[in-house]
Design a protein around this motif. Sequence first.
Motif, PDB file in Angstrom:
ATOM      1  N   LEU A   1     -11.520 -11.867  19.057  1.00  0.00           N
ATOM      2  CA  LEU A   1     -12.874 -12.241  19.471  1.00  0.00           C
ATOM      3  C   LEU A   1     -13.905 -11.505  18.621  1.00  0.00           C
ATOM      4  CD1 LEU A   1     -14.900 -13.662  21.315  1.00  0.00           C
ATOM      5  CD2 LEU A   1     -14.584 -11.801  22.969  1.00  0.00           C
ATOM      6  N   ARG A   2     -13.692 -10.228  18.391  1.00  0.00           N
ATOM      7  CA  ARG A   2     -14.620  -9.453  17.549  1.00  0.00           C
ATOM      8  C   ARG A   2     -14.683 -10.026  16.130  1.00  0.00           C
ATOM      9  NH1 ARG A   2     -11.898  -5.124  20.356  1.00  0.00           N
ATOM     10  NH2 ARG A   2     -13.312  -4.253  21.926  1.00  0.00           N
ATOM     11  N   ALA A   3     -13.529 -10.419  15.600  1.00  0.00           N
ATOM     12  CA  ALA A   3     -13.493 -11.000  14.244  1.00  0.00           C
ATOM     13  C   ALA A   3     -14.274 -12.309  14.204  1.00  0.00           C
ATOM     14  CB  ALA A   3     -12.049 -11.219  13.805  1.00  0.00           C
ATOM     15  N   ALA A   4     -14.155 -13.133  15.241  1.00  0.00           N
ATOM     16  CA  ALA A   4     -14.913 -14.391  15.290  1.00  0.00           C
ATOM     17  C   ALA A   4     -16.407 -14.108  15.343  1.00  0.00           C
ATOM     18  CB  ALA A   4     -14.484 -15.229  16.497  1.00  0.00           C
ATOM     19  N   LEU A   5     -16.808 -13.168  16.188  1.00  0.00           N
ATOM     20  CA  LEU A   5     -18.235 -12.845  16.321  1.00  0.00           C
ATOM     21  C   LEU A   5     -18.813 -12.327  15.005  1.00  0.00           C
ATOM     22  CD1 LEU A   5     -18.281 -11.082  19.828  1.00  0.00           C
ATOM     23  CD2 LEU A   5     -19.081 -13.391  19.267  1.00  0.00           C
ATOM     24  N   ALA A   6     -18.002 -11.688  14.187  1.00  0.00           N
ATOM     25  CA  ALA A   6     -18.469 -11.135  12.908  1.00  0.00           C
ATOM     26  C   ALA A   6     -18.468 -12.159  11.783  1.00  0.00           C
ATOM     27  CB  ALA A   6     -17.607  -9.939  12.513  1.00  0.00           C
ATOM     28  N   ASP A   7     -18.052 -13.387  12.068  1.00  0.00           N
ATOM     29  CA  ASP A   7     -17.932 -14.434  11.055  1.00  0.00           C
ATOM     30  C   ASP A   7     -19.129 -15.395  11.159  1.00  0.00           C
ATOM     31  OD1 ASP A   7     -17.230 -16.692   9.520  1.00  0.00           O
ATOM     32  OD2 ASP A   7     -15.104 -16.453   9.989  1.00  0.00           O
ATOM     33  N   GLU A   8     -19.933 -15.459  10.110  1.00  0.00           N
ATOM     34  CA  GLU A   8     -21.114 -16.336  10.125  1.00  0.00           C
ATOM     35  C   GLU A   8     -20.733 -17.801  10.323  1.00  0.00           C
ATOM     36  OE1 GLU A   8     -25.289 -17.072   7.671  1.00  0.00           O
ATOM     37  OE2 GLU A   8     -23.673 -15.923   6.726  1.00  0.00           O
ATOM     38  N   ARG A   9     -19.584 -18.202   9.796  1.00  0.00           N
ATOM     39  CA  ARG A   9     -19.124 -19.589   9.955  1.00  0.00           C
ATOM     40  C   ARG A   9     -18.943 -19.935  11.441  1.00  0.00           C
ATOM     41  NH1 ARG A   9     -20.248 -23.332   7.258  1.00  0.00           N
ATOM     42  NH2 ARG A   9     -20.774 -24.245   9.212  1.00  0.00           N
ATOM     43  N   TYR A  10     -18.433 -18.956  12.205  1.00  0.00           N
ATOM     44  CA  TYR A  10     -18.264 -19.150  13.651  1.00  0.00           C
ATOM     45  C   TYR A  10     -19.607 -19.488  14.307  1.00  0.00           C
ATOM     46  CZ  TYR A  10     -18.463 -17.681  18.511  1.00  0.00           C
ATOM     47  OH  TYR A  10     -18.737 -17.632  19.851  1.00  0.00           O
ATOM     48  N   TRP A  11     -20.646 -18.719  13.994  1.00  0.00           N
ATOM     49  CA  TRP A  11     -21.952 -18.936  14.617  1.00  0.00           C
ATOM     50  C   TRP A  11     -22.535 -20.293  14.221  1.00  0.00           C
ATOM     51  CZ3 TRP A  11     -23.614 -16.095  18.525  1.00  0.00           C
ATOM     52  CH2 TRP A  11     -23.019 -14.838  18.715  1.00  0.00           C
ATOM     53  N   LYS A  12     -22.394 -20.648  12.945  1.00  0.00           N
ATOM     54  CA  LYS A  12     -22.905 -21.953  12.502  1.00  0.00           C
ATOM     55  C   LYS A  12     -22.173 -23.086  13.212  1.00  0.00           C
ATOM     56  CE  LYS A  12     -24.600 -20.493   7.996  1.00  0.00           C
ATOM     57  NZ  LYS A  12     -24.441 -20.573   6.544  1.00  0.00           N
TER      58      LYS A  12
END
Length: 194
Positions: A54-65
């Motif tokens: 989950l932390r890795a996803a939150l740190a990924d700009e692609r996830y937010w986009k």
Amino acid sequence: MEVSKLVLAKAIQRIRRHGSAIHRLGQAARQVACADMATPLAYTATYSHPADALRAALADERYWKDRVEEVGGVLVEFDAAEDRLHVRMVQTIAAAELPGAVTAVRPEGLVVTRTETYTQEGGSFDADVEGVPARVSGTVRLTEQDAAAVAVVDGAAEVGIPLFGKKIEAAVVARLVDMLAAEAEFTDTWITNH
């Protein structure tokens, strides 16, 4: 002795008379205090992935986009550093999703700017409603239970509009809980696919 009893009886009558007025005043003060209290926002998401995923996803700009594209909104800012993440997005709550009391004040719906900041243990969030003296804020605590990430959201909504404030607070909290549920579902799927 009789004089003392008479004086005491009169004093008791005065206390009873004034005591009920003081009691009524205390009740009114409690009602005002309760009317000014913010509406709580609470939500817990349990993921099928560990906290590190989950932390890795939150740190990924692609996830937010991908998330704002899926759930709705626009990503305005993404800033990831070694130990801190800061994200800002704008989301709209359509008038059709709001109660009539809210659309009487804001017939075009609500535009909400959300800011989220995370560290390893969790984070904080703020949401402001454009054109309305409204604010939602709180914390997110990230833990892990049986190899599953758990995010506990604890916050409150406050709207400074007489008469309609509580209804707008309730509508904003209900819509944000819906958004949080949709975002949690998206996040779990996104982590699985990436």
